[in-house]
Design a protein around this motif. Structure first.
Motif, short mmCIF file in Angstrom:
data_model
loop_
_atom_site.label_atom_id
_atom_site.label_comp_id
_atom_site.label_asym_id
_atom_site.label_seq_id
_atom_site.Cartn_x
_atom_site.Cartn_y
_atom_site.Cartn_z
N VAL A 88 0.81 -1.06 -0.10
CA VAL A 88 0.02 0.12 0.08
C VAL A 88 1.03 1.29 0.06
O VAL A 88 2.06 1.07 0.39
N GLY A 89 0.24 2.39 -0.34
CA GLY A 89 0.98 3.62 -0.49
C GLY A 89 1.26 4.01 -1.92
O GLY A 89 0.97 3.18 -2.76
N GLY A 90 1.63 5.33 -2.21
CA GLY A 90 1.90 5.80 -3.48
C GLY A 90 0.53 5.65 -4.23
O GLY A 90 -0.46 6.06 -3.50
N ARG B 246 -12.48 7.61 2.21
CA ARG B 246 -12.40 8.46 0.86
C ARG B 246 -13.61 8.63 0.30
O ARG B 246 -13.90 8.58 -0.79
N LYS B 247 -14.56 8.34 1.38
CA LYS B 247 -16.15 8.58 0.90
C LYS B 247 -16.60 7.60 0.07
O LYS B 247 -17.31 8.03 -0.94
N LEU B 248 -16.09 6.41 0.18
CA LEU B 248 -16.44 5.32 -0.85
C LEU B 248 -17.11 4.39 -0.19
O LEU B 248 -17.26 4.16 1.21
N PRO B 249 -18.26 3.68 -0.46
CA PRO B 249 -19.16 2.69 -0.10
C PRO B 249 -18.27 1.47 0.57
O PRO B 249 -17.33 0.92 -0.15
N THR C 204 3.23 1.99 12.23
CA THR C 204 2.91 1.07 13.16
C THR C 204 1.59 0.85 13.52
O THR C 204 1.24 0.32 14.53
N ASP C 205 0.71 1.88 13.12
CA ASP C 205 -0.47 1.93 13.23
C ASP C 205 -1.30 2.40 12.08
O ASP C 205 -1.31 3.30 11.55
N TRP C 206 -2.17 1.51 11.41
CA TRP C 206 -2.71 1.41 10.08
C TRP C 206 -3.75 2.52 10.03
O TRP C 206 -3.93 3.21 9.23
N PHE C 207 -4.43 2.71 11.46
CA PHE C 207 -5.75 3.47 11.28
C PHE C 207 -4.97 4.91 11.47
O PHE C 207 -5.56 5.79 10.44
N ALA C 208 -3.78 5.44 11.94
CA ALA C 208 -3.25 6.48 11.97
C ALA C 208 -2.69 6.77 10.59
O ALA C 208 -2.54 7.75 9.96
N TRP C 209 -2.28 5.90 9.86
CA TRP C 209 -1.59 5.89 8.56
C TRP C 209 -2.78 6.30 7.71
O TRP C 209 -2.46 7.23 6.71
N LEU C 210 -3.93 5.67 7.92
CA LEU C 210 -5.06 6.09 6.83
C LEU C 210 -5.16 7.38 6.94
O LEU C 210 -5.45 8.24 6.09
N ALA C 211 -5.55 8.04 8.25
CA ALA C 211 -5.90 9.32 8.52
C ALA C 211 -4.65 10.40 7.83
O ALA C 211 -5.18 11.43 7.41
N GLU C 212 -3.59 10.13 8.22
CA GLU C 212 -2.30 10.81 7.80
C GLU C 212 -2.50 11.25 6.25
O GLU C 212 -2.33 12.05 5.60
N ARG C 213 -2.66 9.64 5.57
CA ARG C 213 -2.87 9.73 4.04
C ARG C 213 -3.97 10.62 3.58
O ARG C 213 -3.84 11.41 2.75
N LYS C 214 -5.04 10.46 4.38
CA LYS C 214 -6.37 11.30 3.88
C LYS C 214 -6.01 12.86 4.07
O LYS C 214 -6.28 13.51 3.20
N ALA C 215 -5.50 13.20 5.09
CA ALA C 215 -5.14 14.68 5.37
C ALA C 215 -4.13 15.04 4.27
O ALA C 215 -4.09 16.44 3.87
N ARG C 216 -3.24 14.41 3.93
CA ARG C 216 -2.26 14.85 2.84
C ARG C 216 -3.05 15.04 1.47
O ARG C 216 -2.38 15.70 0.49
N GLY C 217 -4.20 14.40 1.40
CA GLY C 217 -5.04 14.65 0.03
C GLY C 217 -5.13 13.32 -0.74
O GLY C 217 -4.50 12.51 -0.72
#
Length: 270
Positions: free
Chosen positions: A157-159, A225-228, A257-270
């Motif tokens: 994941v990523g990129g 990501r506002k997806l179903p 080390t925390d996937w939920f934090a990673w998801l939130a940070e990724r969303k914040a970056r756009g």
């Protein structure tokens, strides 16, 4: 000092291209392959010795001179190669004759079957994909390359690989099974650190040490990501890949080390 590339990357794709940039930034001489002539030209301008090469076509009689290197990274996913094990074995054998000393093969954790925690000692595929990947590992080891490290990657994941889109709106079994993933940003830290070492083991797993359930992770990823969100019709034990040996050997912790934090940070970056 030799003008030959220090590292050749077979497959300048999702992982190979940013890895080439990371290695260039660290002072490595880097060569690599792509099937896209325009991409090859762009990468040459960026400092990569890029070779246009489709390994599904007839293989050359000798290793391409532009790819001369001490270390080779095999970075081509099985879905893009016909007769994966045989082809990679032949490619590695060509590289061995040309003097390539080390191969880092980006394998996969599909070589582990069953359920429960899995370390590097627990090889035993229970799927066709896993059997194919294990066969490829064996063929690369038999190629004549003196040193081979099979880096067994968890889900990537990523990129450009956005996990919120992976399962959105679909129905699956196994909602309680743990996810086994690794982020691109950690791979771009680990692989250069591996190349800097000479004491390679034969096998290492790469898997972030946080394994939420598929239901938790992919639901959160889709909603951000506002997806179903996906729906899951069952539990399941699944398997959990232990990637700690890599971190201990390198003395380098996982950044994610925390996937939920990673998801939130990724969303914040756009």
């Amino acid at each position: 000092m030799s003008t030959e590339p220090g590292v050749a990357i077979l497959g300048l794709g999702w992982l190979g291209e940013p890895l080439a940039a990371a290695l260039l930034a660290q002072g490595y001489r880097v060569a690599g392959t792509t099937t896209d002539a325009a991409k090859a030209e762009r990468l040459r301008r960026e400092g990569v010795v890029a070779e246009v090469w489709d390994i599904n076509g007839p293989l050359p009689l000798a290793w391409p001179a532009r790819l001369a290197a001490d270390s080779l990274i095999l970075c081509v996913p099985p879905g893009k190669v016909e007769d994966y094990a045989a082809t990679l074995g032949r490619v590695a054998a060509l590289a061995a004759v040309a003097g390539v000393r080390r191969v880092l093969f980006t394998s996969a954790t599909s070589v582990y079957g069953g359920t429960g925690a899995k370390t590097e000692a627990d090889t035993g595929p229970d799927s066709e994909r896993g059997e194919r990947m294990l066969a490829a590992e064996q063929r690369v080891r038999q190629s004549g390359i003196p040193q081979v490290l099979c880096l067994r990657l968890s889900g990537l994941v990523g990129g450009s690989r956005e996990p919120g889109r992976f399962l959105a709106g679909r129905r699956f079994e196994g909602g309680d099974e743990p996810v086994n993933l690794v982020a691109l940003e950690d791979l771009l830290r680990f692989i250069p650190a591996i190349l800097a070492r000479e004491d390679w083991p034969e096998v290492l797993n790469v898997s972030t040490p946080h394994h939420p359930s598929r239901r938790e992770f992919y639901t959160r990823a889709a909603l951000l990501r506002k997806l179903p969100p996906p729906t899951f019709a069952g539990g399941g034990e699944g398997k959990s890949i232990d990637g700690d040996a890599l971190a201990r050997w390198l003395g380098l912790d996982y950044r994610v080390t925390d996937w939920f934090a990673w998801l939130a940070e990724r969303k914040a970056r756009g």
